[in-house]
Design an enzyme around this catalytic site. Structure first.
Site, PDB file in Angstrom:
ATOM      1  N   LYS A   1     -32.869 -43.524 -36.410  1.00 17.64           N
ATOM      2  CA  LYS A   1     -33.785 -43.217 -35.502  1.00 17.64           C
ATOM      3  C   LYS A   1     -34.543 -44.409 -35.098  1.00 17.64           C
ATOM      4  CE  LYS A   1     -37.853 -40.225 -34.080  1.00 17.64           C
ATOM      5  NZ  LYS A   1     -38.525 -39.007 -34.636  1.00 17.64           N
TER       6      LYS A   1
ATOM      7  N   LYS B   1     -30.379 -41.238 -33.163  1.00 22.33           N
ATOM      8  CA  LYS B   1     -31.472 -40.924 -31.951  1.00 22.33           C
ATOM      9  C   LYS B   1     -32.197 -42.182 -31.497  1.00 22.33           C
ATOM     10  CE  LYS B   1     -35.754 -38.252 -30.877  1.00 22.33           C
ATOM     11  NZ  LYS B   1     -36.556 -37.314 -31.397  1.00 22.33           N
TER      12      LYS B   1
HETATM   13 ZN   LIG Z   1     -42.845 -37.867 -36.629  1.00 22.42          ZN
END
Ligand SMILES: [Zn+2]
Length: 339
Positions: free
Chosen positions: A207, A260
């Site tokens: 992420k 992501k």
């Molecule tokens: Zn978070």
């Protein structure tokens, strides 16, 4: 002046290879298409708020709403009818504090939402976001030290407790999103200690600290009150480090992986796919990516349907099995009605 005459030297020789032969008709193109897009590839994120009969539109994400628990049954049935088989739940609690207490409350908004969705549509896969940022008054993803830094190991215990509470409420999948070191191992150990062996972990293994989460922070009401998330989320410049993150999460017992955001990171999706072909891979088509397409379409600058299906196909082509996307309902509707 002589008129132009085609030069024989430019003509293709007999027996020449002509890729256009297989693009000539729609049926031929269907026959040789490499990447498929189905409603069952999509995961619909849902934002759940306390209260009754609430549908709060999110201004930066046209078409997306915060929903109260009583509105979820209808939403679940609509998704299942469209062939979308999974949701990812985010909760907005009634009260926030420095320890994110409501995150693991038995009657917390997400825990209620899980039960409501499972009652309405037992076949729907319910995945839940596991992080503290929606529940803390400071908006950070973990417990903080005196200087405002996110404490790593102290946060692990809270994440395990959140995951256990979601598993006990009936979640099929928990999805830790905080990029806290050791989160997958801690959650697996916590779930197993409570006998929740069948709850799967979809790890937000990679992420990035991205500018494309902006609209989400309006939707989830989880913007940090100070600072940013660059001490735990990844530097957008790094790709090799992503493989290290993924390797650790696989070792810790992740059942499935996520990258992501999606669009700026398709190279990372591809390399994770190649490094761990045996694990399902999801990519999160994030709020900013959604907002860009919606804004352009609203201005008449893009054909929304064509652009969305192209974006989702591109994410699948890069190697994602699943796409978490706010376009899920629209895309599923378009796919059901034929391209
Ligand atoms: Zn978070």
């Amino acid at each position: 002046m002589t008129s132009f005459q085609p030069l024989d030297a430019l003509r293709m020789a007999p027996g020449a290879k002509r890729p256009r032969r297989l693009r000539r008709t729609a049926a031929l193109r269907d026959l040789v298409r490499e990447t498929t897009l189905e409603p069952s590839d999509f995961v619909q994120p849902l934002f759940v708020v306390p209260g009754d009969d609430i549908r709060n539109p999110i201004s930066s994400m046209p078409g997306v709403e915060q929903l109260s628990v009583d509105r979820l049954a209808g939403e679940a049935r609509e998704l299942v009818a469209l062939g979308v088989k999974a949701v990812l739940l985010f909760g907005i609690p009634s009260a926030k504090d420095s320890h994110g207490s409501e995150s693991c409350a038995e009657d917390g908004v997400v825990q209620q939402a899980i039960r409501a969705l499972k009652d309405a549509s037992p076949e729907l896969v319910v995945a839940t976001d596991v992080c503290m940022c929606e529940y803390t008054d400071h908006g950070h993803c973990g417990l903080l030290d005196a200087e405002g830094g996110v404490l790593n190991d102290e946060t692990l215990e809270v994440l395990a407790r959140i995951a256990i509470s979601h598993g006990e409420a009936g979640a099929d999948v928990v999805a830790p999103s905080g990029m806290i070191d050791g989160m997958v191992g801690a959650i697996r150990a916590g779930l197993d200690a409570e006998g929740l062996h069948s709850v799967a972990i979809l790890s937000y293994a990679v992420k990035y600290a991205s500018a494309f989460y902006g609209p989400f922070r309006e939707a989830a009401e989880g913007a940090p009150m100070f600072g940013d998330r660059r001490s735990h989320q990844m530097d957008p410049a790094n790709a090799r480090e992503a493989l290290r993150e993924v390797t650790l999460d696989v070792e810790e017992g992740a059942d499935a992986l996520m990258v992501k955001p999606a669009l700026g990171y398709l190279d990372v999706v591809r390399s994770v796919r190649e490094r761990f072909p045996e694990l399902p891979l999801a990519a999160y088509n994030v709020s900013g990516e959604y907002a860009m397409v919606k804004a352009a379409a609203a201005n008449g600058w893009l054909d929304e349907r064509a652009a969305v299906l192209e974006v989702l196909t591109g994410i699948r082509r890069a190697g994602a099995d699943l796409v978490v996307t706010y376009h899920a309902k629209d895309a599923a509707t378009w796919l059901q009605s034929g391209r």
